[in-house]
Scaffold this motif. Structure first.
Motif: not given
Length: 167
Positions: A6-7, A10, A13
């Protein structure tokens, strides 16, 4: 140490956003940059000491919403009246030793119109509050209100240890 997906996603992104163009090369570059950053600069695992208990959270939010309405009406009535509204400084002792719970309690108290946390003494588990718009000596009433708030906050957000700490 394996990176958190997830990190990495992120960070990828953010990378694509900074470049301002959604292309396969930017996405791949962002994923590589995210993997490099999370591998070379790993973040420590932090436990904020907050758990969400949905049923107690709903009860807390309903009580907090009611308290916002009542407190706002009380302050507005004193503002439209001529003269100086009653104020008082009250020292309140908390039962919880959790810093996380203390912070949530302080935020809740300061959010409600007519009350403000002036000082906090974590070692003594005490808060000093400025209370506006409640006539007479309201020390015991304010202490009872804060004790009720503390119970609701700990029930909604506390860990097992926090919940065991309150009598």
């Amino acid at each position: 140490m394996k990176p958190r997906l997830a990190l990495v996603a992120w960070l990828a992104a953010v990378w694509v956003t900074l470049w301002g163009d959604l292309t396969a090369g930017n996405v791949l570059g962002g994923l590589v940059a995210g993997l490099v950053v999370t591998s070379l600069l790993p973040l420590p695992v932090l436990d904020p000491g907050i758990r969400i208990h949905p049923v107690a959270l709903v009860g807390f939010l309903l009580w907090f919403g009611r308290d916002l309405v009542v407190s706002t009406a009380r302050v507005v009535l004193w503002v439209v009246r001529p003269g100086v509204p009653p104020t008082q400084i009250v020292r309140v002792r908390l039962r919880t030793s959790s810093e996380s719970m203390t912070v949530v309690i302080m935020i809740a108290l300061s959010t409600v119109p007519g009350s403000l946390v002036v000082e906090a003494y974590p070692a003594e588990r005490e808060l000093v509050l400025h209370v506006l718009g409640r006539p007479g000596d309201v020390t015991e009433a304010v202490r009872a209100d804060v004790a009720g708030l503390e119970s609701r906050v700990v029930a909604a957000f506390g860990t097992w240890r926090d919940r065991q700490e309150l009598p």
